[in-house]
Design a protein around this motif. Structure first.
Motif, PDB file in Angstrom:
ATOM      1  N   ALA A 193      61.689 -16.812 -13.074  1.00 51.75           N
ATOM      2  CA  ALA A 193      60.543 -17.787 -12.871  1.00 51.75           C
ATOM      3  C   ALA A 193      60.568 -18.350 -11.462  1.00 51.75           C
ATOM      4  O   ALA A 193      59.486 -18.581 -10.891  1.00 51.75           O
ATOM      5  CB  ALA A 193      60.657 -18.645 -14.175  1.00 51.75           C
ATOM      6  N   ALA A 194      61.750 -18.302 -10.962  1.00 52.49           N
ATOM      7  CA  ALA A 194      62.033 -19.027  -9.531  1.00 52.49           C
ATOM      8  C   ALA A 194      61.547 -18.110  -8.358  1.00 52.49           C
ATOM      9  O   ALA A 194      61.330 -18.560  -7.364  1.00 52.49           O
ATOM     10  CB  ALA A 194      63.106 -19.551  -9.211  1.00 52.49           C
ATOM     11  N   VAL A 195      61.314 -16.922  -8.861  1.00 51.81           N
ATOM     12  CA  VAL A 195      61.125 -15.759  -7.619  1.00 51.81           C
ATOM     13  C   VAL A 195      59.781 -16.039  -6.799  1.00 51.81           C
ATOM     14  O   VAL A 195      59.838 -15.710  -5.759  1.00 51.81           O
ATOM     15  CB  VAL A 195      61.056 -14.416  -8.392  1.00 51.81           C
ATOM     16  N   GLY A 196      58.791 -16.561  -7.257  1.00 52.01           N
ATOM     17  CA  GLY A 196      57.330 -17.034  -6.278  1.00 52.01           C
ATOM     18  C   GLY A 196      57.951 -17.894  -5.546  1.00 52.01           C
ATOM     19  O   GLY A 196      57.454 -17.771  -4.229  1.00 52.01           O
ATOM     20  N   GLY A 197      58.880 -18.900  -5.708  1.00 51.53           N
ATOM     21  CA  GLY A 197      59.438 -19.649  -4.567  1.00 51.53           C
ATOM     22  C   GLY A 197      60.242 -19.301  -3.647  1.00 51.53           C
ATOM     23  O   GLY A 197      60.378 -19.902  -2.389  1.00 51.53           O
ATOM     24  N   VAL A 198      60.739 -17.906  -3.845  1.00 52.26           N
ATOM     25  CA  VAL A 198      61.432 -17.436  -2.827  1.00 52.26           C
ATOM     26  C   VAL A 198      60.555 -17.016  -1.464  1.00 52.26           C
ATOM     27  O   VAL A 198      61.292 -17.230  -0.276  1.00 52.26           O
ATOM     28  CB  VAL A 198      61.998 -15.792  -3.340  1.00 52.26           C
ATOM     29  N   VAL A 199      59.633 -16.631  -1.433  1.00 55.40           N
ATOM     30  CA  VAL A 199      58.731 -16.336  -0.315  1.00 55.40           C
ATOM     31  C   VAL A 199      58.695 -17.407   0.587  1.00 55.40           C
ATOM     32  O   VAL A 199      59.194 -17.606   1.697  1.00 55.40           O
ATOM     33  CB  VAL A 199      57.320 -15.635  -0.328  1.00 55.40           C
ATOM     34  N   PRO A 200      58.402 -18.634   0.091  1.00 56.94           N
ATOM     35  CA  PRO A 200      58.081 -19.845   0.923  1.00 56.94           C
ATOM     36  C   PRO A 200      59.418 -20.274   1.348  1.00 56.94           C
ATOM     37  O   PRO A 200      59.771 -20.639   2.546  1.00 56.94           O
ATOM     38  CB  PRO A 200      57.482 -20.826   0.037  1.00 56.94           C
ATOM     39  N   LEU A 201      60.444 -20.226   0.643  1.00 57.13           N
ATOM     40  CA  LEU A 201      61.962 -20.705   0.989  1.00 57.13           C
ATOM     41  C   LEU A 201      62.284 -19.741   2.059  1.00 57.13           C
ATOM     42  O   LEU A 201      62.988 -20.147   2.972  1.00 57.13           O
ATOM     43  CB  LEU A 201      62.756 -20.468  -0.227  1.00 57.13           C
ATOM     44  N   THR A 202      62.112 -18.361   2.084  1.00 57.30           N
ATOM     45  CA  THR A 202      62.623 -17.251   2.894  1.00 57.30           C
ATOM     46  C   THR A 202      61.941 -17.810   4.098  1.00 57.30           C
ATOM     47  O   THR A 202      62.728 -17.543   4.985  1.00 57.30           O
ATOM     48  CB  THR A 202      62.308 -16.088   2.326  1.00 57.30           C
ATOM     49  N   LEU A 203      60.559 -17.714   3.992  1.00 59.31           N
ATOM     50  CA  LEU A 203      59.897 -18.346   5.282  1.00 59.31           C
ATOM     51  C   LEU A 203      60.427 -19.360   6.184  1.00 59.31           C
ATOM     52  O   LEU A 203      60.475 -19.392   7.294  1.00 59.31           O
ATOM     53  CB  LEU A 203      58.425 -18.302   4.921  1.00 59.31           C
ATOM     54  N   LEU A 204      60.684 -20.578   5.172  1.00 57.06           N
ATOM     55  CA  LEU A 204      61.297 -21.608   5.772  1.00 57.06           C
ATOM     56  C   LEU A 204      62.653 -21.542   6.560  1.00 57.06           C
ATOM     57  O   LEU A 204      62.949 -21.779   7.645  1.00 57.06           O
ATOM     58  CB  LEU A 204      61.268 -22.682   4.787  1.00 57.06           C
ATOM     59  N   LEU A 205      63.432 -20.702   5.919  1.00 61.33           N
ATOM     60  CA  LEU A 205      64.754 -20.434   6.114  1.00 61.33           C
ATOM     61  C   LEU A 205      64.549 -19.615   7.659  1.00 61.33           C
ATOM     62  O   LEU A 205      65.396 -19.834   8.453  1.00 61.33           O
ATOM     63  CB  LEU A 205      65.557 -19.733   5.308  1.00 61.33           C
ATOM     64  N   THR A 206      63.725 -18.469   7.276  1.00 60.76           N
ATOM     65  CA  THR A 206      63.693 -17.665   8.485  1.00 60.76           C
ATOM     66  C   THR A 206      63.166 -18.277   9.734  1.00 60.76           C
ATOM     67  O   THR A 206      63.501 -18.317  10.978  1.00 60.76           O
ATOM     68  CB  THR A 206      62.840 -16.232   8.353  1.00 60.76           C
ATOM     69  N   SER A 207      62.252 -19.162   9.605  1.00 57.59           N
ATOM     70  CA  SER A 207      61.508 -20.193  10.669  1.00 57.59           C
ATOM     71  C   SER A 207      62.622 -20.862  11.238  1.00 57.59           C
ATOM     72  O   SER A 207      62.810 -21.033  12.401  1.00 57.59           O
ATOM     73  CB  SER A 207      60.489 -20.858  10.226  1.00 57.59           C
ATOM     74  N   GLY A 208      63.423 -21.539  10.466  1.00 52.74           N
ATOM     75  CA  GLY A 208      64.589 -22.329  10.908  1.00 52.74           C
ATOM     76  C   GLY A 208      65.649 -21.588  11.744  1.00 52.74           C
ATOM     77  O   GLY A 208      65.807 -22.043  12.987  1.00 52.74           O
ATOM     78  N   VAL A 209      65.903 -20.342  11.119  1.00 50.42           N
ATOM     79  CA  VAL A 209      66.998 -19.632  11.958  1.00 50.42           C
ATOM     80  C   VAL A 209      66.292 -19.074  13.496  1.00 50.42           C
ATOM     81  O   VAL A 209      66.873 -19.325  14.536  1.00 50.42           O
ATOM     82  CB  VAL A 209      66.987 -18.502  11.198  1.00 50.42           C
ATOM     83  N   LEU A 210      64.931 -19.120  13.540  1.00 50.78           N
ATOM     84  CA  LEU A 210      64.122 -18.480  14.433  1.00 50.78           C
ATOM     85  C   LEU A 210      64.183 -19.574  15.497  1.00 50.78           C
ATOM     86  O   LEU A 210      64.513 -19.376  16.779  1.00 50.78           O
ATOM     87  CB  LEU A 210      62.573 -18.148  14.119  1.00 50.78           C
ATOM     88  N   VAL A 211      63.979 -20.847  15.060  1.00 51.36           N
ATOM     89  CA  VAL A 211      64.188 -22.142  16.100  1.00 51.36           C
ATOM     90  C   VAL A 211      65.471 -22.077  16.662  1.00 51.36           C
ATOM     91  O   VAL A 211      65.792 -22.397  17.965  1.00 51.36           O
ATOM     92  CB  VAL A 211      63.730 -23.221  15.249  1.00 51.36           C
TER      93      VAL A 211
END
Lengths: 356, 141
Positions: B75-93
């Motif tokens: 059920a939580a899998v849909g939240g994975v994409v925004p979470l991944t994007l957020l995490l990845t953007s943070g790492v990018l910064v």
């Protein structure tokens, strides 16, 4: 050779007059492919003045086949051991203002030279590279590479070019200002990725590089895992060697620094995620973690499909898409080995193993 | 980003942002009369692709949300994409910031190395008390 500092503007007539350009084709046992390469050079709307095939002590009929078609064949006294060695051997024979590197398994679209040369009109530009599309897409490896190239050349490389710093002037097809190339020492064999080394060296020397999307080259890509292994080993170790060699001087080139930092991070972290984190999560937490292998598929498909539509290759792109994920796993494996060997163990790979 | 290099999305986010930033930069160039139609064609094509990539990421997230429904841990899998994007953007910064800091540090190291070199030259040598900056005879005197 051109006068130092003076803009060397290639004559671009409509008649089939030869360009002030020499094509260097390094070849080692390429009898199966050399004829197609030389023919494609001869068929250019603006053909090079001279086609120089470097027969790097082949044991097959490479030299005869190239000579028969009218190419000048030169041979070093012994095998140079690398593509860079063969190319640099030929560079001393070049007397034209421009020099073009073309792999012996690569053909060019008929207008490739005519399209790419004007990029060197700007005296600040020392090199230009073109679009790369695999000539064959039969096996899973070729299809995977086809998608990789559509993605890289349709989106990433165009953005890099807009900001004035294409990451790599591709080794399979690039054009250089001869004088500048000689000044920076030609192609160096100190790393396994001579094209990355040369491109970054040019930037550090204050020269520019351009990407010309309309100039298309078509190499033969590895069709089997054995060839994929050889190529990816070379590429991944070569990349790490170049990061180690150039990182300090790249720090002062803002956009390139950012691109290399991002590339390096992806190269180091992705193998760990794909080969370790996702399987462990899938076993210990939830099988849904396996979605991580393809969750970026829809987003990656956007640039691929845009390019495929403009090339009228939509069907081929759609069919090839799954192969991209297979190739990405192979990329991850070989990159992990390169990071381990080059960065952690500090044991640089020095043997150049040929593969398309 | 480059053939042969596996990626976890950092490069994709970087280039999406770069392509969108290029529009802003091009507007500034246009106002200064330094742009051209050819440049705008490239910029708008790349920005269009970048917008498409972003839209595809959002649609993937929504699609996964619907697909997962209320099926247990998925059920939580849909939240994975925004979470991944957020995490990845943070790492990018962090990656970009780290590279920029590295440059500053390297610049500082270069300056410090130059200072040290100057000091070394001025410092009396252990034997005889002469320094490289002065002739040995004068130092001894």
């Amino acid at each position: 050779m051109s006068v130092p500092g003076a803009p060397t503007i290639p004559n671009l007539p409509t008649s089939p007059v030869a360009a002030d350009l020499t094509a260097i084709v390094p070849a080692f046992n390429e009898e199966a492919t050399i004829e197609a390469t030389v023919r494609s050079l001869l068929a250019q709307t603006f053909p090079p003045q001279r086609i120089l095939v470097v027969d790097d002590c082949s044991t097959d009929a490479t030299a005869e086949r190239a000579r028969r078609l009218g190419a000048t064949v030169v041979s070093p006294p012994s095998n140079t051991g690398s593509k860079a060695g063969a190319q640099s051997f030929a560079l001393r024979e070049v007397s034209t203002s421009y020099v073009m590197a073309v792999d012996a398994d690569t053909t060019l679209d008929p207008d490739a030279v005519e399209t790419i040369l004007p990029a060197l009109r700007d005296p600040a530009i020392a090199a230009a590279c073109g679009f790369v599309v695999p000539r064959r897409t039969r096996t899973v490896w070729e299809r995977g590479r086809y998608i990789e190239y559509l993605l890289a050349f349709s989106f990433f490389k165009r953005v890099q070019d807009h900001f004035g710093a294409p990451l790599i002037s591709s080794g399979c097809f690039s054009v250089y200002r001869t004088e500048t190339l000689a000044e920076v020492g030609g192609w160096s064999a100190r790393t396994l990725a001579e094209d990355v080394d040369l491109t970054w060296t040019l930037y550090q020397a204050g020269h520019g590089v351009r990407f010309v999307a309309a100039a298309v080259s078509r190499p033969l890509e590895p069709h089997s895992f054995a060839f994929v292994r050889a190529q990816l080993t070379r590429w991944s170790h070569g990349l790490m060697q170049n990061v180690r060699l150039h990182w300090r001087r790249i720090l002062h080139l803002r956009f390139l620094r950012s691109v290399v930092a991002v590339l390096f991070w992806d190269a180091v972290v992705a193998p760990v995620v794909f080969l370790l984190v996702l399987p462990v999560l899938a076993v210990l937490v939830t099988p849904w973690a396996l979605l991580g292998y393809a969750i970026d598929g829809p987003a990656l498909m956007v640039p691929v499909l845009v390019e495929a539509v403009s090339r009228r290759e939509l069907g081929r792109a759609l069919v090839s898409m799954p192969a991209f994920f297979v190739l990405r796993m192979a990329n991850a494996w070989f990159m992990l080995a390169a990071v381990w060997g080059e960065l952690l163990l500090r044991r640089p790979l020095t043997v150049y193993e040929k593969g398309h | 980003m480059a053939a042969g290099v596996p990626g976890v999305g950092i490069a994709a986010i970087f280039f999406v942002l770069a392509a969108l930033w290029a529009v802003v930069a091009e507007v500034a160039l246009t106002l200064r009369g330094q742009s051209s139609l050819a440049r705008w064609k490239v910029v708008s094509r790349q920005a269009g692709i970048a917008a498409g990539v972003a839209a595809a990421a959002v649609l993937t997230s929504v699609g996964l949300d619907r697909l997962a429904g209320d099926r247990g841990p998925g059920a939580a899998v849909g939240g994975v994409v925004p979470l991944t994007l957020l995490l990845t953007s943070g790492v990018l910064v962090l990656v970009l910031g780290g590279a920029a800091l590295h440059r500053v540090a390297d610049h500082g190291r270069g300056a410090a190395a130059a200072l040290l070199e100057l000091e070394e030259r001025a410092r009396p040598t252990a034997i005889g008390g002469a320094s490289e900056a002065e002739p040995a005879g004068r130092a001894l005197a």
